[in-house]
Motif scaffolding. Structure first.
Motif, mmCIF file in Angstrom:
data_model
loop_
_atom_site.group_PDB
_atom_site.id
_atom_site.type_symbol
_atom_site.label_atom_id
_atom_site.label_comp_id
_atom_site.label_asym_id
_atom_site.label_seq_id
_atom_site.Cartn_x
_atom_site.Cartn_y
_atom_site.Cartn_z
ATOM 1 N N MET A 1 0.833 -1.188 0.000
ATOM 2 C CA MET A 1 0.000 0.000 0.000
ATOM 3 C C MET A 1 0.878 1.252 0.000
ATOM 4 O O MET A 1 1.898 1.315 0.684
ATOM 5 N N VAL A 2 0.484 2.264 -0.767
ATOM 6 C CA VAL A 2 1.251 3.499 -0.882
ATOM 7 C C VAL A 2 1.110 4.313 0.404
ATOM 8 O O VAL A 2 0.017 4.430 0.969
ATOM 9 N N GLU A 3 2.224 4.876 0.840
ATOM 10 C CA GLU A 3 2.195 5.727 2.034
ATOM 11 C C GLU A 3 1.318 6.950 1.792
ATOM 12 O O GLU A 3 1.367 7.569 0.731
ATOM 13 N N GLN A 4 0.526 7.304 2.784
ATOM 14 C CA GLN A 4 -0.385 8.434 2.665
ATOM 15 C C GLN A 4 0.396 9.738 2.501
ATOM 16 O O GLN A 4 1.411 9.961 3.156
ATOM 17 N N SER A 5 -0.121 10.619 1.640
ATOM 18 C CA SER A 5 0.547 11.894 1.405
ATOM 19 C C SER A 5 0.497 12.761 2.652
ATOM 20 O O SER A 5 -0.399 12.626 3.502
ATOM 21 N N LEU A 6 1.441 13.678 2.748
ATOM 22 C CA LEU A 6 1.471 14.608 3.868
ATOM 23 C C LEU A 6 0.240 15.505 3.853
ATOM 24 O O LEU A 6 -0.259 15.904 4.911
ATOM 25 N N TRP A 7 -0.254 15.826 2.667
ATOM 26 C CA TRP A 7 -1.468 16.648 2.568
ATOM 27 C C TRP A 7 -2.652 15.945 3.242
ATOM 28 O O TRP A 7 -3.370 16.529 4.046
ATOM 29 N N MET A 8 -2.863 14.664 2.920
ATOM 30 C CA MET A 8 -4.014 13.957 3.471
ATOM 31 C C MET A 8 -3.834 13.686 4.971
ATOM 32 O O MET A 8 -4.827 13.630 5.709
ATOM 33 N N TRP A 95 -11.529 16.809 -14.234
ATOM 34 C CA TRP A 95 -10.945 16.788 -12.889
ATOM 35 C C TRP A 95 -11.121 15.398 -12.289
ATOM 36 O O TRP A 95 -12.222 14.848 -12.314
ATOM 37 N N LEU A 96 -10.043 14.839 -11.748
ATOM 38 C CA LEU A 96 -10.071 13.478 -11.205
ATOM 39 C C LEU A 96 -9.449 13.434 -9.819
ATOM 40 O O LEU A 96 -8.402 14.051 -9.582
ATOM 41 N N VAL A 97 -10.073 12.658 -8.918
ATOM 42 C CA VAL A 97 -9.461 12.370 -7.630
ATOM 43 C C VAL A 97 -8.484 11.226 -7.832
ATOM 44 O O VAL A 97 -8.873 10.131 -8.271
ATOM 45 N N CYS A 98 -7.209 11.486 -7.557
ATOM 46 C CA CYS A 98 -6.176 10.480 -7.800
ATOM 47 C C CYS A 98 -4.933 10.835 -6.993
ATOM 48 O O CYS A 98 -4.528 11.993 -6.962
ATOM 49 N N ASP A 99 -4.343 9.849 -6.358
ATOM 50 C CA ASP A 99 -3.057 10.021 -5.684
ATOM 51 C C ASP A 99 -1.963 9.947 -6.747
ATOM 52 O O ASP A 99 -1.910 8.979 -7.516
ATOM 53 N N LEU A 100 -1.118 10.950 -6.808
ATOM 54 C CA LEU A 100 -0.062 10.958 -7.829
ATOM 55 C C LEU A 100 0.851 9.740 -7.730
ATOM 56 O O LEU A 100 1.435 9.324 -8.726
ATOM 57 N N ALA A 101 0.960 9.161 -6.543
ATOM 58 C CA ALA A 101 1.801 7.970 -6.373
ATOM 59 C C ALA A 101 1.186 6.747 -7.046
ATOM 60 O O ALA A 101 1.867 5.736 -7.226
ATOM 61 N N THR A 131 7.445 8.278 -1.641
ATOM 62 C CA THR A 131 6.828 8.172 -2.972
ATOM 63 C C THR A 131 7.392 9.165 -3.979
ATOM 64 O O THR A 131 6.961 9.168 -5.135
ATOM 65 N N ARG A 132 8.340 9.988 -3.583
ATOM 66 C CA ARG A 132 8.774 11.080 -4.452
ATOM 67 C C ARG A 132 9.303 10.600 -5.800
ATOM 68 O O ARG A 132 8.913 11.110 -6.858
#
Length: 201
Positions: A1-8, A95-101, A131-132
């Protein structure tokens, strides 16, 4: 699972944060503040009627401007509140909801590649650090062979400019131009902001 973004993570800690962010820019727009500097630079780089990906689009100010300028724009952001604001305030782009990772636009029915990929508003500093490189590699994969990515963020946000440029190289980019502002001032060692124009290596 991808690590959650700092924003979220920030949104989880303060559920009102996204709404505050949306209203902040709406207030600035009503006051007549210039919110289009990033978009003007991207528009200058892009061919006419370009396909542009607004990566980390937030409430849509950059993608909205570019769409009104005649470009075919897709905006993606991890935050559904920001995407809802983009849909309301800036109709035209997709416009789409999507995690860039986890960016996989063909799976969403989006035709690629893109002529330009833009990432403004300190998006890179809100990614989970693990994830950078993966995010940059995904952006690279969605970019045309002769396309360019334009990525800007400020210093003092736990992402060193040198580390970012190393990560960009690892992800398959090469720098075309480094600036210290969106209005084309040259980048220097003491610059407090980086705008990197990157091309596929």
């Amino acid at each position: 699972m991808v690590e959650q973004s700092l924003w979220m993570r920030q949104v989880e800690a303060d559920p009102g944060h996204s709404g505050w962010y949306v209203e902040r820019f709406r207030t600035m727009a009503r006051a007549g503040d210039d919110l289009d500097g990033e978009a003007r630079l991207v528009d200058a780089i892009a061919p006419r009627r370009a396909r542009i990906l607004d990566a980390g689009c937030g409430p849509g100010r950059l993608g909205g401007y570019l769409s009104r300028a005649g470009h075919d724009v897709v905006g993606v952001d991890v935050d559904p509140v920001l995407i809802a604001a983009a849909e309301q305030d800036h109709p035209g782009p997709r416009w789409l909801v999507c995690d860039l990772a986890e960016l996989d636009l063909p799976a969403s029915g989006i035709t690629e590649p893109f002529d330009v990929i833009a990432s403004a508003g300190n998006v890179m500093t809100f990614l989970a650090p693990s994830t950078r490189v993966a995010v940059l590699a995904r952006l690279r994969a969605h970019l045309a062979a002769d396309g360019r990515a334009v990525i800007g963020f400020g210093a003092g946000r736990d992402y060193d400019f040198g580390d970012f440029l190393d990560h960009a190289t690892e992800a398959g980019f090469a720098p075309d131009l480094l600036l210290s502002t969106w209005d084309l001032r040259p980048f220097r060692d003491d610059s407090e902001f980086l705008v990197a124009v990157l091309r596929p290596a």
